[in-house]
Design a protein around this motif. Structure first.
Motif, mmCIF file in Angstrom:
data_model
loop_
_atom_site.group_PDB
_atom_site.id
_atom_site.type_symbol
_atom_site.label_atom_id
_atom_site.label_comp_id
_atom_site.label_asym_id
_atom_site.label_seq_id
_atom_site.Cartn_x
_atom_site.Cartn_y
_atom_site.Cartn_z
ATOM 1 N N GLU A 1 5.296 7.685 -8.994
ATOM 2 C CA GLU A 1 3.972 7.832 -9.601
ATOM 3 C C GLU A 1 2.935 6.912 -8.972
ATOM 4 O OE1 GLU A 1 6.024 4.778 -12.370
ATOM 5 O OE2 GLU A 1 6.523 6.210 -10.780
ATOM 6 N N LEU A 2 3.370 6.037 -8.094
ATOM 7 C CA LEU A 2 2.478 5.073 -7.451
ATOM 8 C C LEU A 2 1.381 5.777 -6.656
ATOM 9 C CD1 LEU A 2 3.488 1.826 -5.636
ATOM 10 C CD2 LEU A 2 2.159 3.517 -4.380
ATOM 11 N N VAL A 3 0.177 5.246 -6.759
ATOM 12 C CA VAL A 3 -0.985 5.781 -6.044
ATOM 13 C C VAL A 3 -1.459 4.744 -5.036
ATOM 14 C CG1 VAL A 3 -3.373 6.585 -6.266
ATOM 15 C CG2 VAL A 3 -1.690 7.173 -8.030
ATOM 16 N N VAL A 4 -1.675 5.168 -3.805
ATOM 17 C CA VAL A 4 -2.246 4.292 -2.783
ATOM 18 C C VAL A 4 -3.744 4.534 -2.744
ATOM 19 C CG1 VAL A 4 -2.255 3.637 -0.352
ATOM 20 C CG2 VAL A 4 -0.116 4.341 -1.440
ATOM 21 N N ASN A 5 -4.508 3.493 -2.996
ATOM 22 C CA ASN A 5 -5.964 3.619 -3.039
ATOM 23 C C ASN A 5 -6.569 3.411 -1.650
ATOM 24 O OD1 ASN A 5 -5.921 3.897 -5.919
ATOM 25 N ND2 ASN A 5 -5.600 1.687 -6.056
ATOM 26 N N ALA A 6 -7.689 4.048 -1.403
ATOM 27 C CA ALA A 6 -8.425 3.988 -0.135
ATOM 28 C C ALA A 6 -7.691 4.785 0.940
ATOM 29 C CB ALA A 6 -8.664 2.556 0.320
ATOM 30 N N SER A 7 -8.287 4.833 2.108
ATOM 31 C CA SER A 7 -7.763 5.635 3.215
ATOM 32 C C SER A 7 -6.532 4.984 3.826
ATOM 33 C CB SER A 7 -8.834 5.801 4.297
ATOM 34 O OG SER A 7 -8.282 6.364 5.462
ATOM 35 N N GLN A 8 -5.433 5.722 3.898
ATOM 36 C CA GLN A 8 -4.225 5.186 4.509
ATOM 37 C C GLN A 8 -4.316 5.190 6.032
ATOM 38 O OE1 GLN A 8 -0.402 6.315 2.753
ATOM 39 N NE2 GLN A 8 -1.508 7.369 1.121
ATOM 40 N N ALA A 9 -5.219 5.983 6.569
ATOM 41 C CA ALA A 9 -5.357 6.079 8.024
ATOM 42 C C ALA A 9 -6.414 5.129 8.574
ATOM 43 C CB ALA A 9 -5.699 7.514 8.418
ATOM 44 N N ASN A 10 -7.180 4.504 7.684
ATOM 45 C CA ASN A 10 -8.317 3.711 8.144
ATOM 46 C C ASN A 10 -8.469 2.454 7.287
ATOM 47 O OD1 ASN A 10 -10.589 3.300 9.841
ATOM 48 N ND2 ASN A 10 -11.936 4.017 8.222
ATOM 49 N N ARG A 11 -7.448 1.603 7.334
ATOM 50 C CA ARG A 11 -7.446 0.384 6.524
ATOM 51 C C ARG A 11 -6.966 -0.787 7.354
ATOM 52 N NH1 ARG A 11 -2.071 1.506 2.688
ATOM 53 N NH2 ARG A 11 -0.876 2.559 4.335
ATOM 54 N N LEU A 12 -7.219 -1.974 6.861
ATOM 55 C CA LEU A 12 -6.791 -3.186 7.531
ATOM 56 C C LEU A 12 -5.267 -3.196 7.663
ATOM 57 C CD1 LEU A 12 -9.116 -5.750 5.739
ATOM 58 C CD2 LEU A 12 -9.216 -5.122 8.165
ATOM 59 N N PRO A 13 -4.744 -3.722 8.764
ATOM 60 C CA PRO A 13 -3.306 -3.642 9.000
ATOM 61 C C PRO A 13 -2.447 -4.393 7.998
ATOM 62 C CG PRO A 13 -4.358 -5.078 10.613
ATOM 63 C CD PRO A 13 -5.452 -4.367 9.889
ATOM 64 N N HIS A 14 -3.023 -5.388 7.335
ATOM 65 C CA HIS A 14 -2.230 -6.185 6.397
ATOM 66 C C HIS A 14 -2.456 -5.787 4.949
ATOM 67 C CE1 HIS A 14 -6.124 -7.974 5.898
ATOM 68 N NE2 HIS A 14 -5.706 -8.989 5.182
ATOM 69 N N SER A 15 -3.223 -4.717 4.727
ATOM 70 C CA SER A 15 -3.708 -4.397 3.389
ATOM 71 C C SER A 15 -2.957 -3.236 2.741
ATOM 72 C CB SER A 15 -5.202 -4.058 3.465
ATOM 73 O OG SER A 15 -5.709 -3.764 2.185
ATOM 74 N N LEU A 16 -2.543 -3.448 1.504
ATOM 75 C CA LEU A 16 -1.940 -2.389 0.687
ATOM 76 C C LEU A 16 -2.508 -2.496 -0.720
ATOM 77 C CD1 LEU A 16 0.078 -0.097 0.186
ATOM 78 C CD2 LEU A 16 1.843 -1.834 -0.220
ATOM 79 N N HIS A 17 -3.259 -1.490 -1.124
ATOM 80 C CA HIS A 17 -3.866 -1.486 -2.452
ATOM 81 C C HIS A 17 -3.295 -0.307 -3.230
ATOM 82 C CE1 HIS A 17 -6.920 -1.498 -5.640
ATOM 83 N NE2 HIS A 17 -7.231 -2.721 -5.238
#
Length: 399
Positions: A294-310
């Motif tokens: 059920e987890l949702v990844v917020n923001a663009s997965q293709a265009n994000r900072l390399p160390h960032s997971l939201h």
């Protein structure tokens, strides 16, 4: 001076009694190599850089000049354009106050995205309250990316200073600076870019994209806190409006020297480390999704900072998850500048995310010292904390 023994080896994981550190958006640990430069500047090259009547002062001045060179190398600009500050917040205030100071007397028309850092938003809002500025808002989409139609409309109506961050400090979205700069230049707008999170992680070349004001912070790139830089070829302290009055002060030579070394290391090692960090980030994301579909990844997965997971776990309050992770895994519920105030995230609100997604949001930031073992253990701890909260909430509703 033999000071190496007091520092953590560069290859050692950041795992101690406080748990695994995964909050690198908030701050980064000081790299051992940076700490050694700072220590030497504190106890050996301790001269006042403003006192150049003797060799002690000259040594301090040399450290500043060397740091300016390394900062300039990171973003490809002239050394003379580097102006050191106490951090990115002061740099932002100086940049906006300078833009106000060189305006033609009418309120400065400031265009800004709705997801800018509070340091930008607060300074712009204060200028507006003082009658020095008029704010023009630019919308973003559900991935926190700019609404380009909104940007073009704002530029058509007239903007003097456009404030767009290089990458979002909360969800990690990267912005197309070259394209935005082209639009701003065509519209006659100056541009302020907060690169606090992006420096060393996103290519920034001021020779190709010569924005008027670029903001950097040391403690986001494994340097010491309390030092940053405003990079501008047009900045002149004598033209800064009283909104952010300046004065000649004794330079923070150890901090500046440390920032210079941090920039040198980011320039030399950033590309390799970014690839490594992104791979671990993707591994962590896959491990969590496998256990928490059920987890949702917020923001663009293709265009994000390399160390960032939201991420968000709908229906699972983030504060309860963070509470259970305390002492095990350090993550955050939002931007560090909002800590202690359980207020809604202006970034997630601007993205138009549901309240359930906002309430379950977790910001995870990997770093230079994060290891694969850290990721494996952190995934298990985060999963366990979420399951524990879900179980507690279910038990409460059954009573």
């Amino acid at each position: 001076m033999n000071s190496v023994s007091i520092f953590r080896p560069a290859s050692q994981s950041l795992r101690n009694t406080s748990g695994i550190y995964l909050d690198h958006h908030s701050t980064t640990p000081v790299d051992q190599r940076v700490a050694e430069v700072v220590m030497r500047a504190m106890v050996e090259d301790f001269g006042n850089a403003n006192s150049i009547d003797h060799t002690y002062g000259e040594a301090g001045r040399h450290l500043i000049e060397r740091a300016s060179f390394h900062v300039a190398q990171l973003v490809n600009c002239d050394d003379a354009d580097v102006h050191f500050t106490s951090g990115s917040t002061e740099a932002i205030r100086l940049a906006i106050a300078h833009a106000v100071g060189v305006a033609d007397g009418r309120p400065l028309r400031i265009g800004l995205s709705r997801v800018e850092h509070p340091a930008v938003l607060d300074t712009a809002a204060r200028a507006e309250r003082l009658g020095l500025a008029r704010l023009i808002w630019i919308d973003v989409g559900t991935d926190a990316q700019l609404d380009m139609a909104s940007l073009q409309e704002a530029l058509k109506d007239g903007i003097d200073l456009l404030c767009i961050m290089a990458a979002n400090n909360e969800v990690g979205t990267i912005y197309p600076l070259s394209e935005i700069f082209g639009l701003a230049e065509a519209g006659g707008a100056l541009m302020l870019v907060d690169a606090t999170q992006a420096a060393g992680r996103v290519p920034i070349d001021l020779a190709e994209t010569p924005v008027e004001y670029l903001i950097l912070s040391s403690h986001k790139i494994y340097g010491p806190k309390g030092v940053g830089a405003l990079i501008s070829s047009t900045y002149d302290a004598s033209q800064v409006h009283g909104l952010a009055a300046t004065h000649d002060a004794t330079p923070n030579v150890p901090g500046i020297a440390g920032m210079g070394e941090a920039c040198r290391l980011m320039a030399e090692e950033g590309l390799t480390d970014n690839r490594r960090t992104a791979e671990m980030r993707d591994t962590l994301q896959s491990m969590l999704i496998a256990k928490l579909p059920e987890l949702v990844v917020n923001a663009s997965q293709a265009n994000r900072l390399p160390h960032s997971l939201h991420i968000s776990i709908p229906g699972v309050p983030n504060d309860l998850v963070v509470q259970r992770l305390r002492g095990r895994v350090a993550v955050s519920t939002g931007a560090a500048c909002m800590s202690g105030a359980q207020s809604a995230s202006h970034v997630l609100q601007a993205m138009g995310l549901s309240q359930e997604i906002q309430n379950g949001a977790l910001r995870i930031g990997l770093g230079r010292f994060t290891t694969q073992d850290d990721i494996t253990l952190a995934a298990a701890e985060i999963e366990a904390a979420i399951i524990d909260v879900k179980s507690a909430l279910k038990g409460s509703s059954d009573d």
